[in-house]
Motif scaffolding. Structure first.
Motif, PDB file in Angstrom:
ATOM      1  N   ARG A  16      17.689  53.060  37.775  1.00 32.10           N
ATOM      2  CA  ARG A  16      16.924  54.255  38.103  1.00 32.10           C
ATOM      3  C   ARG A  16      17.613  55.511  37.546  1.00 32.10           C
ATOM      4  NH1 ARG A  16      14.381  56.721  43.208  1.00 32.10           N
ATOM      5  NH2 ARG A  16      15.202  55.152  44.588  1.00 32.10           N
ATOM      6  N   SER A  67       7.299  41.223  30.200  1.00 34.16           N
ATOM      7  CA  SER A  67       7.440  42.218  29.127  1.00 34.16           C
ATOM      8  C   SER A  67       8.669  41.946  28.269  1.00 34.16           C
ATOM      9  CB  SER A  67       7.578  43.624  29.705  1.00 34.16           C
ATOM     10  OG  SER A  67       6.371  44.019  30.279  1.00 34.16           O
ATOM     11  N   GLN A  68       9.751  41.491  28.904  1.00 38.06           N
ATOM     12  CA  GLN A  68      10.955  41.180  28.132  1.00 38.06           C
ATOM     13  C   GLN A  68      10.634  40.109  27.096  1.00 38.06           C
ATOM     14  OE1 GLN A  68      13.963  42.646  28.134  1.00 38.06           O
ATOM     15  NE2 GLN A  68      14.627  41.272  26.507  1.00 38.06           N
ATOM     16  N   PHE A  69       9.758  39.167  27.481  1.00 36.31           N
ATOM     17  CA  PHE A  69       9.352  38.114  26.550  1.00 36.31           C
ATOM     18  C   PHE A  69       8.338  38.642  25.530  1.00 36.31           C
ATOM     19  CE2 PHE A  69       6.012  35.034  25.521  1.00 36.31           C
ATOM     20  CZ  PHE A  69       6.751  34.140  24.759  1.00 36.31           C
ATOM     21  N   ALA A  70       7.288  39.298  26.021  1.00 39.10           N
ATOM     22  CA  ALA A  70       6.152  39.615  25.148  1.00 39.10           C
ATOM     23  C   ALA A  70       6.288  40.945  24.418  1.00 39.10           C
ATOM     24  CB  ALA A  70       4.875  39.603  25.976  1.00 39.10           C
ATOM     25  N   GLY A  71       7.177  41.833  24.865  1.00 38.17           N
ATOM     26  CA  GLY A  71       7.366  43.118  24.200  1.00 38.17           C
ATOM     27  C   GLY A  71       6.099  43.948  24.179  1.00 38.17           C
ATOM     28  N   THR A  97       3.682  43.160  39.042  1.00 33.17           N
ATOM     29  CA  THR A  97       4.758  44.158  39.137  1.00 33.17           C
ATOM     30  C   THR A  97       5.360  44.132  40.533  1.00 33.17           C
ATOM     31  OG1 THR A  97       3.588  45.537  37.545  1.00 33.17           O
ATOM     32  CG2 THR A  97       5.321  46.606  38.833  1.00 33.17           C
ATOM     33  N   THR A 154       3.298  45.728  26.846  1.00 29.80           N
ATOM     34  CA  THR A 154       3.428  47.149  27.192  1.00 29.80           C
ATOM     35  C   THR A 154       2.297  47.997  26.615  1.00 29.80           C
ATOM     36  OG1 THR A 154       4.943  47.387  25.328  1.00 29.80           O
ATOM     37  CG2 THR A 154       5.923  47.185  27.504  1.00 29.80           C
ATOM     38  N   ASN A 204       1.347  48.590  34.907  1.00 33.92           N
ATOM     39  CA  ASN A 204       2.742  48.294  35.274  1.00 33.92           C
ATOM     40  C   ASN A 204       3.568  49.580  35.325  1.00 33.92           C
ATOM     41  OD1 ASN A 204       5.522  47.744  33.438  1.00 33.92           O
ATOM     42  ND2 ASN A 204       5.392  46.643  35.373  1.00 33.92           N
ATOM     43  N   ALA A 238       6.447  57.371  34.067  1.00 29.58           N
ATOM     44  CA  ALA A 238       6.538  56.420  32.960  1.00 29.58           C
ATOM     45  C   ALA A 238       5.192  56.283  32.242  1.00 29.58           C
ATOM     46  CB  ALA A 238       7.007  55.059  33.471  1.00 29.58           C
ATOM     47  N   SER A 261       5.233  50.440  38.774  1.00 28.07           N
ATOM     48  CA  SER A 261       6.687  50.341  38.872  1.00 28.07           C
ATOM     49  C   SER A 261       7.300  51.674  39.302  1.00 28.07           C
ATOM     50  CB  SER A 261       7.292  49.882  37.541  1.00 28.07           C
ATOM     51  OG  SER A 261       7.041  50.814  36.526  1.00 28.07           O
ATOM     52  N   GLU A 319       9.338  52.300  42.701  1.00 27.98           N
ATOM     53  CA  GLU A 319      10.706  52.798  42.559  1.00 27.98           C
ATOM     54  C   GLU A 319      10.949  53.993  43.481  1.00 27.98           C
ATOM     55  OE1 GLU A 319      12.731  51.296  40.540  1.00 27.98           O
ATOM     56  OE2 GLU A 319      14.425  52.663  40.292  1.00 27.98           O
ATOM     57  N   LYS A 337       5.056  37.547  18.526  1.00 26.99           N
ATOM     58  CA  LYS A 337       4.871  37.300  19.959  1.00 26.99           C
ATOM     59  C   LYS A 337       3.931  38.337  20.557  1.00 26.99           C
ATOM     60  CE  LYS A 337       9.063  37.145  21.603  1.00 26.99           C
ATOM     61  NZ  LYS A 337      10.234  37.020  22.460  1.00 26.99           N
ATOM     62  N   TRP A 382      17.980  50.923  47.613  1.00 33.26           N
ATOM     63  CA  TRP A 382      19.060  50.481  46.720  1.00 33.26           C
ATOM     64  C   TRP A 382      20.312  51.335  46.916  1.00 33.26           C
ATOM     65  CZ3 TRP A 382      17.074  46.196  45.496  1.00 33.26           C
ATOM     66  CH2 TRP A 382      15.784  46.045  44.970  1.00 33.26           C
ATOM     67  N   TYR A 403       6.392  41.163  36.257  1.00 34.40           N
ATOM     68  CA  TYR A 403       5.850  41.772  35.035  1.00 34.40           C
ATOM     69  C   TYR A 403       6.955  42.189  34.068  1.00 34.40           C
ATOM     70  CZ  TYR A 403       2.335  43.753  32.024  1.00 34.40           C
ATOM     71  OH  TYR A 403       1.514  43.977  30.945  1.00 34.40           O
ATOM     72  N   ASP A 404       8.088  42.632  34.605  1.00 40.04           N
ATOM     73  CA  ASP A 404       9.184  43.056  33.695  1.00 40.04           C
ATOM     74  C   ASP A 404       9.749  41.854  32.928  1.00 40.04           C
ATOM     75  OD1 ASP A 404      10.171  42.134  36.139  1.00 40.04           O
ATOM     76  OD2 ASP A 404      11.993  43.328  36.021  1.00 40.04           O
ATOM     77  N   GLY A 451       7.655  41.409  41.125  1.00 41.38           N
ATOM     78  CA  GLY A 451       8.835  41.444  40.251  1.00 41.38           C
ATOM     79  C   GLY A 451       8.772  40.520  39.052  1.00 41.38           C
ATOM     80  N   PRO A 503      12.257  52.844  35.835  1.00 42.49           N
ATOM     81  CA  PRO A 503      12.012  52.168  37.105  1.00 42.49           C
ATOM     82  C   PRO A 503      12.332  50.673  36.971  1.00 42.49           C
ATOM     83  CG  PRO A 503      10.211  53.660  36.634  1.00 42.49           C
ATOM     84  CD  PRO A 503      11.103  53.679  35.433  1.00 42.49           C
ATOM     85  N   THR A 504      12.889  50.091  38.027  1.00 40.25           N
ATOM     86  CA  THR A 504      13.368  48.706  37.974  1.00 40.25           C
ATOM     87  C   THR A 504      12.331  47.709  37.455  1.00 40.25           C
ATOM     88  OG1 THR A 504      14.267  49.378  40.100  1.00 40.25           O
ATOM     89  CG2 THR A 504      14.862  47.203  39.329  1.00 40.25           C
ATOM     90  N   GLU A 505      11.088  47.861  37.908  1.00 38.16           N
ATOM     91  CA  GLU A 505      10.072  46.871  37.566  1.00 38.16           C
ATOM     92  C   GLU A 505       9.269  47.238  36.318  1.00 38.16           C
ATOM     93  OE1 GLU A 505       9.942  43.982  38.804  1.00 38.16           O
ATOM     94  OE2 GLU A 505      11.468  44.389  40.310  1.00 38.16           O
ATOM     95  N   LEU A 506       9.657  48.327  35.623  1.00 37.65           N
ATOM     96  CA  LEU A 506       8.914  48.703  34.418  1.00 37.65           C
ATOM     97  C   LEU A 506       9.192  47.679  33.318  1.00 37.65           C
ATOM     98  CD1 LEU A 506       7.102  50.854  33.011  1.00 37.65           C
ATOM     99  CD2 LEU A 506       9.194  51.893  32.181  1.00 37.65           C
ATOM    100  N   GLY A 507       8.128  47.223  32.682  1.00 40.36           N
ATOM    101  CA  GLY A 507       8.276  46.236  31.614  1.00 40.36           C
ATOM    102  C   GLY A 507       8.741  46.889  30.326  1.00 40.36           C
ATOM    103  N   VAL A 508       9.998  46.684  29.984  1.00 39.26           N
ATOM    104  CA  VAL A 508      10.537  47.209  28.734  1.00 39.26           C
ATOM    105  C   VAL A 508      11.333  46.092  28.078  1.00 39.26           C
ATOM    106  CG1 VAL A 508      12.074  48.894  27.677  1.00 39.26           C
ATOM    107  CG2 VAL A 508      10.745  49.533  29.658  1.00 39.26           C
ATOM    108  N   GLN A 509      11.110  45.890  26.806  1.00 37.99           N
ATOM    109  CA  GLN A 509      11.855  44.833  26.119  1.00 37.99           C
ATOM    110  C   GLN A 509      13.226  45.393  25.722  1.00 37.99           C
ATOM    111  OE1 GLN A 509      10.178  43.346  22.421  1.00 37.99           O
ATOM    112  NE2 GLN A 509      10.446  41.278  23.202  1.00 37.99           N
ATOM    113  N   LYS A 510      14.272  44.884  26.352  1.00 42.54           N
ATOM    114  CA  LYS A 510      15.620  45.382  26.049  1.00 42.54           C
ATOM    115  C   LYS A 510      16.238  44.576  24.910  1.00 42.54           C
ATOM    116  CE  LYS A 510      16.815  47.197  30.556  1.00 42.54           C
ATOM    117  NZ  LYS A 510      17.549  46.926  31.785  1.00 42.54           N
TER     118      LYS A 510
END
Lengths: 338, 145
Positions: free
Chosen positions: A145, B81-85, B72, B89, B97, B122, B101, B105, B26, A51, B77-78, B75, A150-157
């Protein structure tokens, strides 16, 4: 007159934007301004291995296309000013290896585009350079980053979060007559309104933008009506409403001639939360889109206020608040025969 | 209230609130669904491969984590997670994940300084506080029994 009021520089000489260059990533190329950009990549890696290298390539390409479009050679460049968001400004510093001109690296977070343009114009006005090359860049994945996870880490923004623009903008400023003139610049003060949520940069930066815009009106004795457009860099859906309200509280009505680059670069359905952010946001929208609108005659005089949040992840973890800054530049369209 | 007079208070009116109730709902449904899928795997392993219960459950957990790592890698899983929170996680798939991730990275810095040393940045928090919590509960169990 060079210093007007407290914070505004009025240039004595005619200083022109001679040429611009922009390069963007895939999501920006799918957005409403796709026709405005010189180079668009359909892959976030931009043909590179990492990147960080992709971001460097974007800045390099923006510079190359800018010089090529304007038939400007490196020999004409007296000074290179650039900055980005990464630690030690590595994008700018590494790109500078390839530019055979003196270099000053600048950091203003996402205010870098107008910071470099203002300083470049001032140095030309002062006679310290004849032609200045200014560039800035950001990349969604490098910023994630650097500042987040990390880009692919699942976090609800949350909805207040912004989406870093992948791209780079370059501009050549000089005394030679061009299509746009840089008439003045207002340098911002660092304003810390006390917010500490890095997922809401709009709220953190809006007071800095309001401060710079108000000071600009006071310093020059002008009003919002003197501009066809007052545009902020990356306040997004949250911050743009706040800055409008703050200006209204001070008696400045910008209802009809205010916008934010972060709202212009993406369509609302592109899943970008509150809108675009990053150094490249203001740079590619201004250099790519707004200047073309001026050339077309749709806009005559604009005030571009690039906003920057001066935070670091370490300061956020230590529960510190977010200082912010905003630098504004007045750009006028130059008419034929004028 | 004026923004100029009391910014931190007045600005709240401009910040959209996260839909806490909807998000919780959710997370509950998705987290529960993930557990149901794992249960399905475990039962299948018992039925089709005649596995003992404990082995089947362990293999089911590993299957879920494997799927999370694959998602993951491609691309997705994120977005999930944005949907399911918290539903995505707080489950073990979220832990998978977190490791995957971070490893992805930092691949650009090499296998040692990158992948190996950054992989837990993480997910490490889950291990540290998981172990601490296990010890505390163990001590509590020892005292009360």
């Amino acid at each position: 007159m060079k210093l007007a009021g407290k914070q505004t520089w009025v240039f004595e000489h005619d200083i022109y934007i001679q040429e611009t260059g922009t390069a963007v990533g895939p999501l920006e190329a799918e957005g409403p301004l796709r026709e405005s950009f010189d180079i668009a990549h359909d892959d976030l890696y931009c043909g590179e291995r990492t990147w960080e290298l992709a971001e460097r390539r974007l800045m390099q390409e923006a510079i190359d296309v800018c010089l090529q479009k304007g038939s400007i050679s490196f020999d004409d460049i007296d000074l290179f000013l650039a900055g980005d968001l990464l630690n030690q400004n590595v994008t700018a510093n590494y790109v500078a290896r390839t530019i055979p001109a003196p270099f000053l690296c600048m950091f203003g977070a996402c205010s870098t585009s107008m910071q470099t343009a203002a300083v470049g114009a001032a140095l030309i006005d002062g006679g310290f350079a004849r032609t200045v090359l200014a560039a800035t860049s950001s990349h969604n994945a490098t910023a994630e980053r650097q500042f987040r996870y990390p880009t692919e880490l699942g976090v609800q923004k949350p909805k207040t979060a912004t989406f870093t623009v992948t791209g780079a903008g370059a501009v050549v400023i000089g005394r030679k007559r061009g299509r746009w003139r840089i008439a003045a610049a207002t340098i911002g003060k660092v304003i810390d309104a006390g917010t500490a949520n890095p997922f809401d940069m709009g709220s953190a930066m809006a007071p800095a933008a309001a401060s710079t815009i108000e000071q600009h009106f006071i310093d020059l004795g002008v009003s919002p009506a003197d501009y066809d457009l007052i545009v902020t860099g990356d306040l997004s859906r949250v911050g743009s409403v706040i800055v409008r309200q703050m200006l209204a509280e001070s008696g400045y009505d910008v209802t009809d001639n205010y916008n934010d680059c972060g709202l212009m670069i993406y369509r609302p359905d592109q899943n970008v939360f509150a809108g675009g952010s990053g150094c490249a946001c203001c740079a590619v929208v201004t250099y790519g889109h707004l200047l073309k609108e001026m050339e077309r005659g749709a806009l005559q005089k604009i005030f571009v206020v690039a906003t920057g949040a001066l935070l670091s992840p370490t300061m956020m973890q230590q529960k510190q608040s977010i200082p912010a800054i905003a630098h504004g530049v007045v750009i006028e369209a130059v008419k034929e025969g004028q | 209230m004026s923004l100029k007079a009391n910014y931190l208070q007045a600005v709240k009116a401009f910040q959209p609130k996260p839909p806490y109730v909807f998000n919780s709902l959710k997370a509950f449904v998705v987290g529960g669904a993930l557990c149901a899928v794992a249960e399905l795997f475990a039962n299948s392993y018992i039925r089709f491969f005649s596995m003992p219960l404990l082995s089947a459950q362990q293999l089911a957990v590993m299957t879920m984590m494997f799927l999370a790592v694959v998602l993951t890698g491609v691309g997705k899983y994120d977005d999930f997670s944005q949907f399911a929170g918290a539903g995505a996680t707080m489950t073990l798939t979220g832990f998978a994940n977190a490791l995957a991730s971070a490893a992805l990275e930092h691949r650009s810095e090499g296998w040692t300084a990158g992948v190996a040393s950054q992989m837990f940045k993480a997910g490490g928090v889950a291990i540290v506080y998981g172990v601490v919590a296990a010890y505390l509960l163990g001590i509590l169990y020892y005292i009360t029994s």
